[in-house]
Design a protein around this motif. Structure first.
Motif, PDB file in Angstrom:
ATOM      1  N   THR A   1      58.462 110.966   5.202  1.00 44.63           N
ATOM      2  CA  THR A   1      58.650 112.791   5.274  1.00 44.63           C
ATOM      3  C   THR A   1      59.021 113.806   6.077  1.00 44.63           C
ATOM      4  OG1 THR A   1      56.869 113.215   3.085  1.00 44.63           O
ATOM      5  CG2 THR A   1      57.362 115.099   3.811  1.00 44.63           C
TER       6      THR A   1
ATOM      7  N   ASP B   1      62.639 112.462   3.094  1.00 46.82           N
ATOM      8  CA  ASP B   1      62.112 113.385   1.922  1.00 46.82           C
ATOM      9  C   ASP B   1      62.397 114.734   2.397  1.00 46.82           C
ATOM     10  OD1 ASP B   1      61.878 112.083  -0.771  1.00 46.82           O
ATOM     11  OD2 ASP B   1      60.021 111.040  -0.475  1.00 46.82           O
TER      12      ASP B   1
ATOM     13  N   ARG C   1      60.834 118.529   3.305  1.00 44.34           N
ATOM     14  CA  ARG C   1      59.868 119.201   2.966  1.00 44.34           C
ATOM     15  C   ARG C   1      59.693 120.988   3.704  1.00 44.34           C
ATOM     16  NH1 ARG C   1      54.055 116.961   3.461  1.00 44.34           N
ATOM     17  NH2 ARG C   1      54.297 118.489   5.857  1.00 44.34           N
TER      18      ARG C   1
END
Length: 119
Positions: free
Chosen positions: A47, A92, A94
């Motif tokens: 992430t 990912d 975020r």
């Protein structure tokens, strides 16, 4: 450098120290793309956290995190997309906000994860 800028830099230093302490790898600080700037790009596992740091020296009637407008969010998304593509990352993404409130001689840090969920 003005007092406001120095306080902002101190806030970013505290945010980076917090992220490192919590297992994040700092990939970039003050990443600029066109008119956008990302305060901190940090990674933990798969992430990538795009972190906006907001520092204040007194209580506000509104949440510090609520001071981030739609234009700023749009710029953060554009810069994050550019960073991911430019570095050919498969992660990912975020969007986080770290707020830092100075009360007297102490600081209150709050890490808000996944604040802007557009995907």
């Amino acid at each position: 450098m003005g007092v406001h800028n120095e306080f902002g830099k101190l806030g970013e230093e505290k945010a980076v120290a917090f992220l490192i302490k919590n297992g994040y790898q700092i990939r970039y600080r003050n990443y600029r793309y066109l008119k956008a700037e990302i305060d901190v790009i940090a990674q933990k596992g798969e992430t990538l956290a795009i972190v906006e740091v907001r520092s204040r020296s007194s209580e506000f009637h509104e949440s510090i995190a609520d001071t981030i407008g739609k234009k700023k969010i749009k710029l953060l998304i554009m810069a994050a997309d550019h960073y991911v593509v430019e570095n050919d990352l498969d992660v990912d993404v975020r969007f986080d906000v770290i707020t830092i409130l100075k009360k007297g001689n102490s600081f209150i840090l709050n890490h808000l994860e996944d604040c802007f969920n557009f995907f």
